[in-house]
Design a protein around this motif. Structure first.
Motif, mmCIF file in Angstrom:
data_model
loop_
_atom_site.group_PDB
_atom_site.id
_atom_site.type_symbol
_atom_site.label_atom_id
_atom_site.label_comp_id
_atom_site.label_asym_id
_atom_site.label_seq_id
_atom_site.Cartn_x
_atom_site.Cartn_y
_atom_site.Cartn_z
ATOM 1 N N VAL A 54 72.277 17.466 43.104
ATOM 2 C CA VAL A 54 72.294 16.053 43.522
ATOM 3 C C VAL A 54 71.152 15.250 42.909
ATOM 4 O O VAL A 54 71.091 14.035 43.115
ATOM 5 N N ALA A 55 70.259 15.897 42.164
ATOM 6 C CA ALA A 55 69.063 15.205 41.673
ATOM 7 C C ALA A 55 69.411 14.007 40.803
ATOM 8 O O ALA A 55 68.844 12.916 40.974
ATOM 9 N N ARG A 179 62.772 26.348 35.765
ATOM 10 C CA ARG A 179 62.447 26.421 37.192
ATOM 11 C C ARG A 179 61.007 26.907 37.351
ATOM 12 O O ARG A 179 60.646 27.978 36.841
ATOM 13 N N PHE A 180 60.210 26.140 38.044
ATOM 14 C CA PHE A 180 58.848 26.569 38.336
ATOM 15 C C PHE A 180 58.887 27.684 39.371
ATOM 16 O O PHE A 180 59.590 27.575 40.383
ATOM 17 N N VAL A 188 64.608 18.505 40.240
ATOM 18 C CA VAL A 188 64.256 18.284 41.646
ATOM 19 C C VAL A 188 62.830 17.761 41.747
ATOM 20 O O VAL A 188 62.544 16.855 42.549
ATOM 21 N N LEU A 189 61.928 18.307 40.935
ATOM 22 C CA LEU A 189 60.544 17.833 40.932
ATOM 23 C C LEU A 189 60.480 16.385 40.454
ATOM 24 O O LEU A 189 59.748 15.559 41.030
ATOM 25 N N ALA A 195 61.094 9.401 43.681
ATOM 26 C CA ALA A 195 61.401 8.910 45.024
ATOM 27 C C ALA A 195 60.129 8.602 45.802
ATOM 28 O O ALA A 195 60.043 7.574 46.492
ATOM 29 N N ALA A 196 59.132 9.489 45.708
ATOM 30 C CA ALA A 196 57.876 9.267 46.425
ATOM 31 C C ALA A 196 57.174 8.007 45.913
ATOM 32 O O ALA A 196 56.655 7.205 46.707
ATOM 33 N N ALA A 197 57.178 7.818 44.594
ATOM 34 C CA ALA A 197 56.526 6.635 44.027
ATOM 35 C C ALA A 197 57.216 5.352 44.479
ATOM 36 O O ALA A 197 56.559 4.390 44.906
#
Length: 337
Positions: A54-55, A179-180, A188-189, A195-197
């Motif tokens: 969904v990212a 993937r980390f 996702v990251l 989104a946070a910003a």
């Protein structure tokens, strides 16, 4: 015996609970049902697979949300993401470009498209739905021109008969596939950071408050001294820039320029933005709600897939969720006098 006033108070409380937390409660219930029916659903790897799936849609939904906050609407995000993923493939495969130059090209194209939308809507006064729908069709056709309507892959035969010498390098592919710690996908990251910003800007800064003011009453905001046209232009540029990031991640994920890769992205992004109205009773476009809306749809589709539900139920479920969310948001909300 409880009095009528008591019943009225309880009813009002239940309605407020449904408006504020109904979607989150429903999401928790859906997760619980899928977890009981298929224990593998709650595996960490599967949960991150849902977020990865969904990212890109969530990123596009965030762009739509920003324009909605400013009183507009952007239907071109899906076409722009598809256009950018084709442009990235063309840069890497046909032009044999580097990862850095490809990223700059894609982000620059996103900014140009955002400015184009802003000129049509803010300067020329074309209704946002019509202008961005036109841009959607323009981009959908433009992405097909350089290759004659064909997808782009390493070693392909070009229109002039030559063979493409470039390829998708590991650095670019890592943007969509790495993937980390073998758990956290890069998309996702990226979604979390963007989104946070946007959430911090829209909810906790003067810039964001003016955005909401412009969307709520542009005339009042202008009379209060806000440069409303600049804010509206900024909204479409931000939307296009975020959509171009989604297109880059899409290209890196599939590893080719697919002419059909953008099918359905616009509708899914708009659905996520609209479902987000029902999160925490916001009853307005908001960043957190859009992410929750995208995750909600992703959880439903992933769970149904694990239970071997027919694929043709997906659009039915998306429509039912959207109608349900809007019913909670507008149907249960107190009526204005």
């Amino acid at each position: 015996m409880p009095s009528p006033a008591h019943f009225a108070t309880v009813t009002l409380s239940l309605r407020r609970l449904a408006i504020d937390y109904g979607l989150l409660i429903l999401l928790a219930g859906v997760v619980a049902v899928f977890a009981v029916a298929e224990p593998a659903f709650l595996r960490v790897s599967n949960l991150f697979s849902i977020l990865q799936a969904v990212a890109i849609v969530a990123l596009l939904g965030l762009g739509v949300t920003v324009t909605m906050i400013a009183g507009g609407f952007d239907l071109s995000v899906g076409g722009l993401a598809a256009f950018v993923q084709m442009a990235a493939a063309y840069s890497l495969v046909v032009l044999d470009g580097s990862t850095g130059s490809t990223l700059l090209l894609c982000l620059g194209l996103g900014i140009l498209v955002g400015l184009g939308n802003a000129v049509l809507i803010v300067r020329l006064g074309i209704p946002d739905l019509l202008a961005t729908l036109g841009m959607l069709f323009l981009l959908a056709g433009l992405q097909l021109v350089p290759t004659g309507g064909r997808s782009i892959a390493p070693g392909m035969i070009l229109i002039d008969g030559s063979v493409a010498q470039g390829t998708f390098n590991d650095a670019f592919l890592a943007l969509g596939r790495h993937r980390f710690w073998d758990i956290l996908p890069v998309p996702v990251l990226v979604l979390a950071v963007v989104a946070a910003a946007l959430w911090l800007v829209m909810e906790w800064t003067r810039f964001g408050r003016v955005f909401y003011a412009v969307g709520g009453n542009e005339l009042a905001a202008r009379l209060a001294g806000a440069p409303t046209q600049l804010y509206r232009v900024s909204a479409y540029v931000i939307s296009a820039l975020v959509a171009s990031i989604g297109g880059i991640l899409l290209a890196a994920r599939i590893g080719r320029g697919d002419v059909s890769a953008g099918n359905g992205l616009m509708l899914d992004a708009v659905a996520a933005a609209l479902i987000g109205h029902a999160v925490l009773g916001a009853n307005r476009p908001n960043i957190l709600g859009t992410v929750v809306g995208a995750v909600f749809v992703g959880v439903l589709l992933n769970g149904l897939t694990m239970l071997n539900a027919p694929y043709y139920l997906q659009d039915l479920i998306k429509g039912a969720v959207l109608i349900g969310a809007l019913t909670v948001t507008y149907g249960l909300a107190p009526r204005r006098a």
